[in-house]
Design a protein around this motif. Structure first.
Motif, PDB file in Angstrom:
ATOM      1  N   TYR A  54       0.957  -1.289   0.011  1.00  0.00           N
ATOM      2  CA  TYR A  54       0.002   0.094  -0.070  1.00  0.00           C
ATOM      3  C   TYR A  54       0.949   1.255  -0.001  1.00  0.00           C
ATOM      4  N   THR A  55       0.500   2.239  -1.079  1.00  0.00           N
ATOM      5  CA  THR A  55       1.434   3.266  -1.010  1.00  0.00           C
ATOM      6  C   THR A  55       0.488   4.525  -0.371  1.00  0.00           C
ATOM      7  N   PHE A  56       0.970   5.092   0.584  1.00  0.00           N
ATOM      8  CA  PHE A  56       0.282   6.223   1.057  1.00  0.00           C
ATOM      9  C   PHE A  56       0.210   7.346   0.268  1.00  0.00           C
ATOM     10  N   GLY A  57      -1.009   8.001   0.300  1.00  0.00           N
ATOM     11  CA  GLY A  57      -1.161   9.000  -0.330  1.00  0.00           C
ATOM     12  C   GLY A  57      -0.852  10.483  -0.200  1.00  0.00           C
ATOM     13  N   GLU A  58      -0.990  11.556  -0.848  1.00  0.00           N
ATOM     14  CA  GLU A  58      -0.312  12.793  -0.784  1.00  0.00           C
ATOM     15  C   GLU A  58      -0.781  13.342   0.423  1.00  0.00           C
ATOM     16  N   ASP A  59      -2.178  13.052   0.864  1.00  0.00           N
ATOM     17  CA  ASP A  59      -2.489  13.837   1.989  1.00  0.00           C
ATOM     18  C   ASP A  59      -2.579  13.189   3.321  1.00  0.00           C
ATOM     19  N   SER A  60      -1.497  11.998   3.447  1.00  0.00           N
ATOM     20  CA  SER A  60      -1.017  11.405   4.657  1.00  0.00           C
ATOM     21  C   SER A  60       0.431  11.697   5.098  1.00  0.00           C
ATOM     22  N   PRO A  61       0.487  11.744   6.353  1.00  0.00           N
ATOM     23  CA  PRO A  61       1.552  11.972   7.213  1.00  0.00           C
ATOM     24  C   PRO A  61       2.817  11.178   6.477  1.00  0.00           C
ATOM     25  N   LEU A  62       2.448  10.063   6.146  1.00  0.00           N
ATOM     26  CA  LEU A  62       3.512   8.944   5.520  1.00  0.00           C
ATOM     27  C   LEU A  62       3.283   8.947   3.883  1.00  0.00           C
ATOM     28  N   ALA A  63       3.063  10.318   3.383  1.00  0.00           N
ATOM     29  CA  ALA A  63       2.949  10.434   1.954  1.00  0.00           C
ATOM     30  C   ALA A  63       4.229   9.862   1.088  1.00  0.00           C
ATOM     31  N   GLY A  64       3.853   8.875   0.101  1.00  0.00           N
ATOM     32  CA  GLY A  64       5.159   8.371  -0.570  1.00  0.00           C
ATOM     33  C   GLY A  64       5.587   7.086  -0.113  1.00  0.00           C
ATOM     34  N   HIS A  65       5.296   6.836   1.226  1.00  0.00           N
ATOM     35  CA  HIS A  65       5.837   5.519   1.929  1.00  0.00           C
ATOM     36  C   HIS A  65       4.934   4.493   1.241  1.00  0.00           C
ATOM     37  N   VAL A  66       5.890   2.967   1.409  1.00  0.00           N
ATOM     38  CA  VAL A  66       5.252   2.061   0.954  1.00  0.00           C
ATOM     39  C   VAL A  66       5.038   1.083   2.233  1.00  0.00           C
ATOM     40  N   LEU A  67       4.089   0.465   2.615  1.00  0.00           N
ATOM     41  CA  LEU A  67       3.728  -0.529   3.626  1.00  0.00           C
ATOM     42  C   LEU A  67       3.457  -1.791   2.750  1.00  0.00           C
ATOM     43  N   SER A  68       4.702  -2.867   3.044  1.00  0.00           N
ATOM     44  CA  SER A  68       4.474  -3.918   2.543  1.00  0.00           C
ATOM     45  C   SER A  68       4.274  -5.082   3.413  1.00  0.00           C
ATOM     46  N   SER A  69       3.499  -5.883   3.127  1.00  0.00           N
ATOM     47  CA  SER A  69       3.379  -7.494   3.880  1.00  0.00           C
ATOM     48  C   SER A  69       3.682  -8.438   2.744  1.00  0.00           C
ATOM     49  N   ILE A  70       4.791  -9.281   3.312  1.00  0.00           N
ATOM     50  CA  ILE A  70       5.015 -10.321   2.525  1.00  0.00           C
ATOM     51  C   ILE A  70       5.014 -11.726   3.216  1.00  0.00           C
ATOM     52  N   THR A  71       4.196 -12.514   2.613  1.00  0.00           N
ATOM     53  CA  THR A  71       3.910 -13.897   3.494  1.00  0.00           C
ATOM     54  C   THR A  71       4.064 -15.025   2.592  1.00  0.00           C
ATOM     55  N   SER A  72       4.776 -15.916   3.390  1.00  0.00           N
ATOM     56  CA  SER A  72       5.011 -17.178   2.491  1.00  0.00           C
ATOM     57  C   SER A  72       4.920 -18.492   3.170  1.00  0.00           C
ATOM     58  N   TYR A  73       4.776 -19.586   2.386  1.00  0.00           N
ATOM     59  CA  TYR A  73       4.717 -21.038   2.921  1.00  0.00           C
ATOM     60  C   TYR A  73       5.424 -21.590   2.061  1.00  0.00           C
ATOM     61  N   GLN A  74       6.292 -22.883   2.463  1.00  0.00           N
ATOM     62  CA  GLN A  74       7.112 -23.517   1.446  1.00  0.00           C
ATOM     63  C   GLN A  74       7.032 -25.099   2.359  1.00  0.00           C
ATOM     64  N   SER A  75       7.035 -25.926   1.331  1.00  0.00           N
ATOM     65  CA  SER A  75       7.103 -27.337   1.728  1.00  0.00           C
ATOM     66  C   SER A  75       8.017 -28.000   0.872  1.00  0.00           C
ATOM     67  N   TYR A  76       9.221 -28.653   1.402  1.00  0.00           N
ATOM     68  CA  TYR A  76       9.889 -29.490   0.626  1.00  0.00           C
ATOM     69  C   TYR A  76      10.534 -30.619   1.382  1.00  0.00           C
ATOM     70  N   HIS A  77      10.384 -31.754   0.405  1.00  0.00           N
ATOM     71  CA  HIS A  77      10.637 -33.104   0.660  1.00  0.00           C
ATOM     72  C   HIS A  77      11.872 -33.755   0.011  1.00  0.00           C
ATOM     73  N   LEU A  78      12.708 -34.373   0.513  1.00  0.00           N
ATOM     74  CA  LEU A  78      13.728 -35.031  -0.416  1.00  0.00           C
ATOM     75  C   LEU A  78      14.024 -36.354   0.163  1.00  0.00           C
TER      76      LEU A  78
END
Length: 814
Positions: free
Chosen positions: A334-358
């Protein structure tokens, strides 16, 4: 020109105090290259500019998109053009393109190790983290073994050298490989690649991507690749040391609003690695396998032309491993808009799940003989037929979550800050069968959960000068459960020993440095950073209650000093990046000897003291003219042991040739129960050549009267001698070698097709990715057989391109 040359001289000489005589030639060569490019830049004729410029290289090493020339760190970048031109398939191809990387091979993917600047993981097991992390689209791989598969749909590979713990976590103490997959195309396109070689490698790759609607875009890529291997198995007429992969990757991008971006990226892979085995290259004549009179080498190795370059073996049991991997990442930004105190900042959430079997397997005796029929157990026939073998499995389940806030690129103060959570659950089971002293069976579970707060900032406190700071606060909860079962021939999981432990640790890593832009084309920097790798457990068949009482093995730590210069030359026709570094490691986790409480000398995992890696690196690109582009990479690395007084020994024959005695500086040490140990202080780390050089280029030949153009490619790499044995056995020394590849092809002017032909290893230079040596074991002759007679043998692991081969490739776009 004089002022510019003086600046380069000052930069380099400042970083290379008191050069040793053996280093002068390398340093003078590097200085000469820098001065030559500086002179060319000063005398360049603007009128000769044909508009040919180097394209900007964008990297995400600092968790934001930046021009490589503005990042104060040693990074080598392999872009899509380089990967395609060199037919890169998997990680094992990277050492040929990045001088900082080497790979040490085990007998299956779970025992491979990626080394950066000579530093890697020399002790293997699920209780020991890797020293080099692999990150794909912001998501780290839970276990390094999972990285040894097809690099499907890759757009860019960034090789981050030195400790990266502040931003990338505790498995990045020696460096990281940051991989970015291909983006979704703006207009709908389908691309295919077909590749064949004369030694039976094939690749079939297809991708399609484009917009489904105004807010949804998708990409789907699939590949099937295979190579039968370089070894000939005389037992069944098959081949070994190859691999097969089937991979599907997807990407769905949704922009539900002007400020939102959601990306889902599922993937799945099936792999089958049939190696890595090492054929015999020398053997003393007249030996008997395990001193069994009925198993002479002349019989059990019949038909194998033992000698340099031998690629024939005999094996009646599979080798390698079959893996499956699936998972997905979800990124919401999410990129904060110009009217926000965090204007231009990007808040990112990165979630992952991995399953590996050998599932892994190995022919322990490495023969196709009926060994067990002649093997005595407690003085009696074993009652079994065939040979010894092992089976096992690795299982990894990883869950991660990263929440980060990234400031705008504009302004004097820029930063990234966030929270990290990662949970890894690993399992290893290993069973050696079917009977005898080698028989064993265990199951181990390891777990590590980490929580971290991290941040990194750049503050331009004076014109063109910035202060770089970074900090990571990390907490890790670790533990294991270890069950030993009654060994084969028992076929029931009867627990004979059970061990368990839990630990928690807190650590802090960080960095501080200065970055100064001398002018728009020149940036210099100096950096100090620290690295940390968590505690370790020796979850192997040697684990006992006595060993467990001394665990966990303490964490590894690193201190890194680095300085560099990033130069854009010849009116942005050329780029030269230089770095000098010195990194010390304390508490390196390595298998070595110790005295347990009952007074017995044992070998297990613990901290050996220290290592140090130092050297000089250079990366260069030059767009000579519009049609010709050249690139080069150079690394001088001195990776040595600074403290390891109870290191492993190698053996040599006694003067009369009838017994084995310790070689090198191996001697009894009273600190270790007068057991023979070697003080390895000052010795070079295995698989760490001092000098590596990579050269490459492409020339495009326009054909005005044709519907297509022609192109020519070349690549050459050279490395100095290296030793493969930690014990410094001279029989494991690989001499210096150079490998040349050439290619040519035609390309449709409308980018509909490209047909390429390559000659790999043009001069047919054989070399090994591993060398082994054994004296007085496996094959010997001694009482009650006529003797005594010791048999020495050596082995090698031939590289994929150990001999010349030819490739044809067709790329098509629809």
């Amino acid at each position: 020109m004089g002022t510019l040359s003086h600046r380069f001289t000052t930069i380099l000489e400042t970083q290379m105090h008191h050069p040793r005589p053996q280093h002068l030639q390398i340093r003078r060569l590097t200085l000469a290259v820098a001065l030559a490019l500086a002179g060319a830049n000063a005398w360049a004729d603007p009128a000769a500019d044909d508009g040919a410029k180097l394209e900007s290289v964008i990297v995400t090493a600092n968790k934001r998109a930046q021009n490589l020339q503005d990042v104060p760190a040693a990074i080598s970048v392999l872009n899509d053009a380089t990967l395609q031109r060199n037919n890169v398939r998997d990680l094992t191809d990277l050492p040929a393109l990045s001088p900082a990387i080497t790979i040490s091979y085990g007998n299956q993917p779970g025992n491979n190790s990626i080394n950066m600047r000579g530093i890697g993981t020399y002790s293997l097991g699920i209780g020991v983290e890797a020293d080099v992390s692999i990150v794909i689209d912001d998501i780290p791989i839970g276990m390094q073994a999972n990285a040894f598969k097809d690099l499907a749909d890759v757009n860019r590979i960034e090789v981050l050298k030195g400790p990266q713990s502040t931003l990338l976590g505790k498995s990045s103490i020696a460096g990281a490989i940051n991989i970015t997959t291909k983006p979704i195309e703006s207009t709908w396109r389908t691309r295919t690649t077909t590749l064949l070689t004369n030694d039976h490698e094939f690749r079939a790759i297809a991708s399609t991507s484009g917009a489904v609607s105004d807010t949804v875009r998708v990409r789907l890529a699939a590949s099937r690749t295979g190579f039968q291997g370089v070894l000939d198995n005389l037992t069944n007429g098959g081949h070994l040391n190859g691999s097969y992969n089937t991979t599907v990757v997807g990407k769905v991008e949704w922009t539900p609003g002007e400020n939102w971006e959601v990306v889902l990226s599922p993937h799945a892979n099936r792999s089958n690695v049939n190696g890595y085995l090492s054929p015999f290259t020398t053997m003393t004549p007249g030996g008997l396998y395990q001193n069994i009179a009925q198993l002479p080498a002349s019989q059990v190795l019949a038909g194998i032309p033992i000698g340099p370059g031998n690629v024939a073996i005999r094996s009646d049991y599979p080798a390698g491993g079959k893996g499956r991997d699936e998972g997905s990442g979800l990124k919401v930004a999410y990129t904060f808009g110009e009217d926000s105190p965090l204007a231009g900042h990007v808040l990112s959430s990165i979630t992952s799940y991995q399953s590996y079997h050998l599932d892994d397997f190995q022919d322990i005796d490495g023969l196709d003989a009926d060994v067990l029929s002649y093997t005595l157990i407690n003085g009696k026939p074993s009652g079994f037929k065939g040979g010894q073998y092992q089976t096992g499995m690795f299982g990894v389940k990883s869950t991660t979550e990263e929440l980060r806030l990234t400031s705008p690129d504009a302004g004097a103060f820029r930063y990234v800050a966030g929270f990290w959570y990662g949970d890894n659950r690993l399992e290893r089971e290993l069973k050696k069968s079917p009977v005898g002293s080698i028989a064993s069976w265990y199951n181990a579970h390891a777990r590590n959960t980490s929580y971290a707060l991290f941040g990194q900032s750049s503050w331009e406190f004076a014109k063109n000068t910035s202060l770089i700071t970074g900090l990571r606060l990390n907490r890790e909860d670790t533990g294991y459960d270890f069950s030993r079962f009654a060994p084969p021939p028992s076929d029931t999981r009867t627990v004979t020993d059970y061990l368990t432990k839990k630990d928690s640790n807190n650590d802090v890593t960080g960095k501080i440095g200065l970055e100064h832009h001398v002018n728009p084309d020149t940036m210099v920097y100096g950096l100090f950073s620290t690295g940390h790798k968590g505690v370790a457990y020796d979850l192997t068949s040697s684990l006992t209650a006595a060993i467990a009482a001394n665990q966990p093995v303490p964490a590894e730590t690193a201190k890194n000093y680095e300085a560099g210069a990033k130069l854009s030359l010849l009116d942005n026709r050329a780029m030269l990046n230089l770095a000098v570094f010195r990194t010390t490691f304390k508490g390196f986790q390595q298998s070595a000897g110790f005295i347990d409480p009952d007074g017995q000398y044992r070998t297990t995992l613990h901290s050996i003291g220290g290592l140090r890696t130092s050297g000089l690196e250079a990366d260069a690109n030059w767009r000579v003219i519009r049609e010709l582009t050249l690139n080069a990479g150079f690394a001088y690395t001195r990776a040595i042991i600074t403290d390891f007084e109870n290191g492993p020994c190698y053996s040599v024959l006694s003067a009369d040739g009838k017994s084995v005695i310790p070689g090198g500086n191996c001697a009894p040490n009273p600190k270790y129960n007068n057991t023979n140990v070697a003080n390895l202080k000052g010795k070079t780390l295995p698989n760490a050549p001092k000098v590596k050089l990579n050269l490459g280029g492409q020339y495009d030949l326009p054909l005005a009267e044709r519907s297509f153009d022609a192109f020519f490619t070349t690549a050459y790499r050279w490395q100095s001698a290296t030793i493969y044995g930690l014990n410094q056995d001279p029989r494991t020394r690989q001499g210096a070698y150079g490998i040349a590849n050439i290619g040519l092809g035609i390309r449709d002017k409308k980018d509909k097709y490209k047909l390429s032909f390559y000659v790999n290893n043009l001069f047919d230079k054989a070399y090994a990715t591993g060398l082994g040596s054994s004296l007085g074991s496996n094959f010997s002759v001694k009482a009650p057989n006529p003797g005594p007679h010791l048999v020495n043998y050596t082995t090698w692991t031939p590289a994929r391109d150990y001999t010349r081969y030819f490739t044809v490739r067709l790329d098509m776009t629809f």
